[in-house]
Design a protein around this motif. Sequence first.
Motif, mmCIF file in Angstrom:
data_model
loop_
_atom_site.group_PDB
_atom_site.id
_atom_site.type_symbol
_atom_site.label_atom_id
_atom_site.label_comp_id
_atom_site.label_asym_id
_atom_site.label_seq_id
_atom_site.Cartn_x
_atom_site.Cartn_y
_atom_site.Cartn_z
ATOM 1 N N LEU A 175 0.889 4.177 -2.977
ATOM 2 C CA LEU A 175 0.617 5.593 -2.706
ATOM 3 C C LEU A 175 1.799 6.477 -3.110
ATOM 4 N N LYS B 95 0.819 -1.208 0.000
ATOM 5 C CA LYS B 95 0.000 0.000 0.000
ATOM 6 C C LYS B 95 0.856 1.262 0.000
ATOM 7 N N LEU B 96 1.952 1.226 0.727
ATOM 8 C CA LEU B 96 2.841 2.380 0.782
ATOM 9 C C LEU B 96 3.445 2.665 -0.585
ATOM 10 N N THR C 203 -1.909 3.664 -7.277
ATOM 11 C CA THR C 203 -3.152 3.232 -6.662
ATOM 12 C C THR C 203 -4.359 3.711 -7.457
ATOM 13 N N ASP D 159 -6.775 2.748 -0.154
ATOM 14 C CA ASP D 159 -5.425 2.266 0.143
ATOM 15 C C ASP D 159 -4.834 2.981 1.360
ATOM 16 N N ALA D 160 -5.087 4.287 1.488
ATOM 17 C CA ALA D 160 -4.578 5.031 2.640
ATOM 18 C C ALA D 160 -5.235 4.525 3.932
ATOM 19 N N ILE E 161 -7.098 6.030 -3.765
ATOM 20 C CA ILE E 161 -6.222 6.662 -2.783
ATOM 21 C C ILE E 161 -6.802 6.542 -1.371
ATOM 22 N N GLY F 256 2.114 6.475 -6.906
ATOM 23 C CA GLY F 256 0.922 6.959 -7.593
ATOM 24 C C GLY F 256 0.249 5.930 -8.462
#
Length: 571
Positions: free
Chosen positions: A520, A516-517, A525, A531-532, A528, A523
């Motif tokens: 993000l 996930k990191l 994803t 996932d965040a 946003i 870019g």
Amino acid sequence: MNGILMMIIAIVVLGGAYLTYGRWLAKKWGVDPKRKTPAYTMRDGVDYEPANRGVVFGHQFASIAGAGPINGPIQAAMFGWVPVLLWVLIGGVFFGAVQDFAAMFASVRNKGRSIGYIIEVYIGKTGKKLFLLFCWLFCILVVAAFADIVAGTFQGWIVTDGVPGEHIAANGSVATTSLMFIVMAVILGIILHKGKLPVWANTVIAVVMLIGAIAVGLCFPIFFSLEFWHILVFLYIFLASVIPVWALLQPRDYLNSYLLVAMIAAALIGVFAANPQIHLPAFTGFSVNGQYLFPILFVTIACGAVSGFHSLVSSGTASKQIRDERDMLPISFGSMLLECLLAVVALITVASFASGAAAEQGYLTPPQIFAGGIANFLTVIGLPLHLVYTLINLAVSAFALTSLDSVSRVGRLSFQELFLDASMEDSDLGPVRKVLTNKYFATALTLIFAFALTMVGYDKIWPLFGSANQLLSVLAFIACAVFLKKIKKAHKFLYIPLGIMVAVTFTALGMTIYKKLMALVLGTTGDIFGDALQLVFAILILGLGVCVLIQGIRRIAGKEKEIVIEGKTFS
């Protein structure tokens, strides 16, 4: 390999485990039928209420089963039937059943309190606060995911590009029956609580009510939008979380237990009647579609092997209803093994379809594959495919709703305990604490966060559920190991499942955080916010879990100071 042989192997292994390993644990831990349980010593008519073994078994079984032992094995079948079967049987006996029994035993011996209280007494207050915060976050995840799933099974019509289309008959029947279940559960609760009828009479009444609810549902389906069901499901969860257990939770689970047992019995009859061939490969590889056997298999199959959520049910609700310590073995250990059997049935159903056959018949989701497989089996003895398919879908939806009953109550109790100490009386609470520990406020706050997450969609939440669930089992194992060591009971055999689950959960959460990191940062994803959200929850859950684990290990190693709770010293 065929379905009958696989089923016989499972029955022999699970039945033998109950008669040998389960009874050995009960003897080693000193289960005492003469000892008064918290259901009597702490009786309040709301959470603490002694109940018949069958009633509590129904609550435990219906709460822990849900849709988990169906979804997990079917999703994990991508690795082949051998690893799935091995993990269900080995994990179910030596991991899951032991955890459930240990959590219930520890709770009953500690005033029916939750695993969080066990951690406070035997590990420390900081560990308890961290654990309860972890549990609360976990319960929010579960409520959000399961509420969305349940509302989806009630959705009245197919929506294409935002436009309602054809009615979904099976969903309408499921919705009506589920509402009937709630009404009948309240009536049954009054009968069980006030009537004092013999067990056979209660059983007859429950079965008649069950059949009546199903008949009404099949004849009078109702159709409403997904948004309507989201709101109604959460209103129901709120009520189910705050009213006395005898008024809804116990009787509803009692009704659902018959439905679940009937579903398993029908599945067994179907397997032995049809003797389906296993078309699924025995093993497909250590990496499939970018997913690795370790840790994905052990995270995907939680319910049906080992599930941390079970420890919350065992210590959060069921332990408060135990009327005889001898009931703990069949209610906790036995329920888990029966759930393992359901997981094996789910494996047989998905394995019975040839490659691509399930999708060709319109079975796309795990519950649909499960219901479709059982329906195909039972056509051999002349039962209508559509009727069986609808009834199995009904059962799966009912169990998911039952899990919501329990997890929302556990979430409420976890939040309340965050602001209580073991030695604190109600008169010691200040005005702020009184609000925070108020059951209505705690329930509302929990469900507000869960409702917000539900709007994101369960598919955005589900990847975290498996990892968080298994990390919870790690914390349950460490809490039970510390407790058993302090009371000088057998506990070292818990270290093996503890170590394995630490490796599984830390790897899975680490992979999720990294994935996930990177999405993000780079870019890449497509969502946003989703996932965040997953990244934040994954970091919080992993951090809280690590802190509690370290404190527990230090306590086992004897490197912590003495703890004084309620005037007693725990070294």
